[in-house]
Write a protein that holds these residues in place. Structure first.
Motif, PDB file in Angstrom:
ATOM      1  N   UNK A  53       0.773  -1.073  -0.048  1.00  0.00           N
ATOM      2  CA  UNK A  53       0.003  -0.014   0.038  1.00  0.00           C
ATOM      3  C   UNK A  53       0.969   1.273   0.073  1.00  0.00           C
ATOM      4  N   UNK A  54       2.042   1.087   0.425  1.00  0.00           N
ATOM      5  CA  UNK A  54       2.769   2.304   0.552  1.00  0.00           C
ATOM      6  C   UNK A  54       3.595   2.772  -0.768  1.00  0.00           C
ATOM      7  N   UNK A  55       4.120   1.722  -1.586  1.00  0.00           N
ATOM      8  CA  UNK A  55       4.879   2.062  -2.844  1.00  0.00           C
ATOM      9  C   UNK A  55       4.010   1.490  -4.091  1.00  0.00           C
ATOM     10  N   UNK A  56       3.173   0.622  -3.722  1.00  0.00           N
ATOM     11  CA  UNK A  56       2.086   0.169  -4.754  1.00  0.00           C
ATOM     12  C   UNK A  56       2.483  -1.028  -5.705  1.00  0.00           C
ATOM     13  N   UNK A  57       3.800  -1.634  -5.447  1.00  0.00           N
ATOM     14  CA  UNK A  57       4.362  -2.669  -6.083  1.00  0.00           C
ATOM     15  C   UNK A  57       4.059  -3.916  -5.353  1.00  0.00           C
ATOM     16  N   UNK A  58       3.635  -4.847  -6.513  1.00  0.00           N
ATOM     17  CA  UNK A  58       3.469  -6.178  -6.228  1.00  0.00           C
ATOM     18  C   UNK A  58       4.594  -7.154  -5.948  1.00  0.00           C
ATOM     19  N   UNK A  59       4.565  -8.134  -5.050  1.00  0.00           N
ATOM     20  CA  UNK A  59       5.916  -9.101  -4.952  1.00  0.00           C
ATOM     21  C   UNK A  59       5.271 -10.588  -4.691  1.00  0.00           C
ATOM     22  N   UNK A  60       6.153 -11.458  -5.342  1.00  0.00           N
ATOM     23  CA  UNK A  60       5.908 -12.671  -4.974  1.00  0.00           C
ATOM     24  C   UNK A  60       7.246 -13.258  -4.682  1.00  0.00           C
ATOM     25  N   UNK A  61       7.461 -14.271  -3.759  1.00  0.00           N
ATOM     26  CA  UNK A  61       6.863 -15.066  -2.975  1.00  0.00           C
ATOM     27  C   UNK A  61       6.220 -14.168  -1.796  1.00  0.00           C
ATOM     28  N   UNK A  62       5.270 -14.694  -1.174  1.00  0.00           N
ATOM     29  CA  UNK A  62       4.676 -13.985   0.166  1.00  0.00           C
ATOM     30  C   UNK A  62       5.626 -13.610   1.011  1.00  0.00           C
ATOM     31  N   UNK A  63       5.514 -12.402   1.477  1.00  0.00           N
ATOM     32  CA  UNK A  63       6.404 -11.938   2.564  1.00  0.00           C
ATOM     33  C   UNK A  63       5.432 -10.900   3.461  1.00  0.00           C
ATOM     34  N   UNK A  64       5.695 -10.778   4.663  1.00  0.00           N
ATOM     35  CA  UNK A  64       5.037  -9.814   5.421  1.00  0.00           C
ATOM     36  C   UNK A  64       5.585  -8.467   5.584  1.00  0.00           C
ATOM     37  N   UNK A  65       6.557  -8.276   4.579  1.00  0.00           N
ATOM     38  CA  UNK A  65       6.801  -6.536   4.434  1.00  0.00           C
ATOM     39  C   UNK A  65       7.027  -6.663   2.815  1.00  0.00           C
ATOM     40  N   UNK A  66       7.310  -5.318   2.348  1.00  0.00           N
ATOM     41  CA  UNK A  66       7.590  -5.084   0.822  1.00  0.00           C
ATOM     42  C   UNK A  66       9.014  -5.233   0.838  1.00  0.00           C
ATOM     43  N   UNK A  67       9.412  -6.123  -0.216  1.00  0.00           N
ATOM     44  CA  UNK A  67      10.907  -6.167  -0.465  1.00  0.00           C
ATOM     45  C   UNK A  67      11.364  -5.071  -1.139  1.00  0.00           C
ATOM     46  N   UNK A  68      10.579  -3.809  -1.791  1.00  0.00           N
ATOM     47  CA  UNK A  68      11.063  -2.663  -2.519  1.00  0.00           C
ATOM     48  C   UNK A  68      11.205  -1.595  -1.389  1.00  0.00           C
ATOM     49  N   UNK A  69      10.332  -1.237  -0.498  1.00  0.00           N
ATOM     50  CA  UNK A  69      10.336  -0.375   0.333  1.00  0.00           C
ATOM     51  C   UNK A  69      10.344  -0.550   1.929  1.00  0.00           C
ATOM     52  N   UNK A  70      10.298  -1.806   2.032  1.00  0.00           N
ATOM     53  CA  UNK A  70      10.576  -2.550   3.396  1.00  0.00           C
ATOM     54  C   UNK A  70       8.875  -1.886   4.275  1.00  0.00           C
ATOM     55  N   UNK A  71       8.019  -1.494   3.819  1.00  0.00           N
ATOM     56  CA  UNK A  71       6.910  -1.135   4.282  1.00  0.00           C
ATOM     57  C   UNK A  71       6.166  -2.538   4.865  1.00  0.00           C
ATOM     58  N   UNK A  72       5.557  -2.471   5.922  1.00  0.00           N
ATOM     59  CA  UNK A  72       4.733  -3.670   6.457  1.00  0.00           C
ATOM     60  C   UNK A  72       3.274  -3.672   5.923  1.00  0.00           C
ATOM     61  N   UNK A  73       3.036  -2.596   5.171  1.00  0.00           N
ATOM     62  CA  UNK A  73       1.640  -2.333   4.693  1.00  0.00           C
ATOM     63  C   UNK A  73       1.308  -3.027   3.589  1.00  0.00           C
ATOM     64  N   UNK A  74       1.361  -4.291   3.541  1.00  0.00           N
ATOM     65  CA  UNK A  74       0.962  -5.265   2.508  1.00  0.00           C
ATOM     66  C   UNK A  74      -0.075  -6.049   2.507  1.00  0.00           C
ATOM     67  N   UNK A  75      -0.711  -6.427   1.523  1.00  0.00           N
ATOM     68  CA  UNK A  75      -1.855  -7.324   1.616  1.00  0.00           C
ATOM     69  C   UNK A  75      -2.280  -8.265   0.390  1.00  0.00           C
ATOM     70  N   UNK A  76      -2.880  -9.257   0.447  1.00  0.00           N
ATOM     71  CA  UNK A  76      -3.151 -10.223  -0.454  1.00  0.00           C
ATOM     72  C   UNK A  76      -4.118  -9.402  -1.774  1.00  0.00           C
ATOM     73  N   UNK A  77      -3.895  -9.907  -3.042  1.00  0.00           N
ATOM     74  CA  UNK A  77      -4.607  -9.861  -3.630  1.00  0.00           C
ATOM     75  C   UNK A  77      -4.767 -10.864  -5.019  1.00  0.00           C
ATOM     76  N   UNK A  78      -5.735 -11.019  -5.916  1.00  0.00           N
ATOM     77  CA  UNK A  78      -5.636 -11.973  -6.810  1.00  0.00           C
ATOM     78  C   UNK A  78      -5.205 -11.507  -7.868  1.00  0.00           C
ATOM     79  N   UNK A  79      -4.189 -12.505  -8.425  1.00  0.00           N
ATOM     80  CA  UNK A  79      -3.500 -11.899  -9.754  1.00  0.00           C
ATOM     81  C   UNK A  79      -4.338 -12.312 -10.866  1.00  0.00           C
TER      82      UNK A  79
END
Length: 166
Positions: A53-79
């Protein structure tokens, strides 16, 4: 230290090229409390990714934080299910069950339409038809996402997520 050093497994014993045997499977992940939504969705034929939610980028594999900006504001979405083949390798020998019974198989890395790269397996595709950049759609084997060529050779459309028995 004297003599050669060997840190990996030894393969001096008999080879196991025959049919799969009873024992631990090395292709079925163990879900934990964090990854359970991902595996439950895959069992229903849905592919989930995480989005920040912070930088808007998607990632995979599932992590509890964003590997791009380190924010913990991440959520699931259907690809969407749309992907293209980035690279692949045909595996001709694998001693781990159940892979022994599947060789040869194509280990692949795909680029999901949402941006992340994902390691997977390419199925339902003759070896001479595999091409970098080919459009793919997800299929699911035993609740694990694998990919196959998109129907019609074009972009996979809505409802591309389906089950395959293999």
């Amino acid at each position: 230290m004297d003599g050669p050093r060997h840190d990996g497994p030894r393969h001096d014993g008999p080879r196991h090229d025959g049919p799969p045997h009873d024992g631990p499977r090395h292709d079925v992940p163990e879900a934990d409390a964090f990854t359970r939504p991902y595996w439950e969705a895959a069992a229903r034929g849905r592919l989930l990714i995480r989005r920040c939610a912070s930088c808007g980028r998607a990632h995979h594999y599932p992590r509890e934080f964003c590997p791009h900006c380190w924010s913990e504001e991440v959520s699931w979405e259907e690809a969407s299910g749309r992907a293209v083949l980035y690279t692949w390798s045909t595996v001709h020998h694998n001693d781990l069950p159940p892979f022994t019974g599947r060789v040869p198989y194509v280990a692949a890395v795909v680029d999901l339409a949402e941006g992340p790269r994902m390691m997977t397996e390419l199925v339902d595709c003759p070896a001479d038809a595999v091409r970098a950049g080919m459009p793919l759609e997800p299929a699911f084997r035993d609740g694990v996402p694998v990919f196959r060529p998109a129907r019609g050779g074009g972009e996979p459309g809505p409802g591309a997520l389906s089950s395959t028995a293999r």
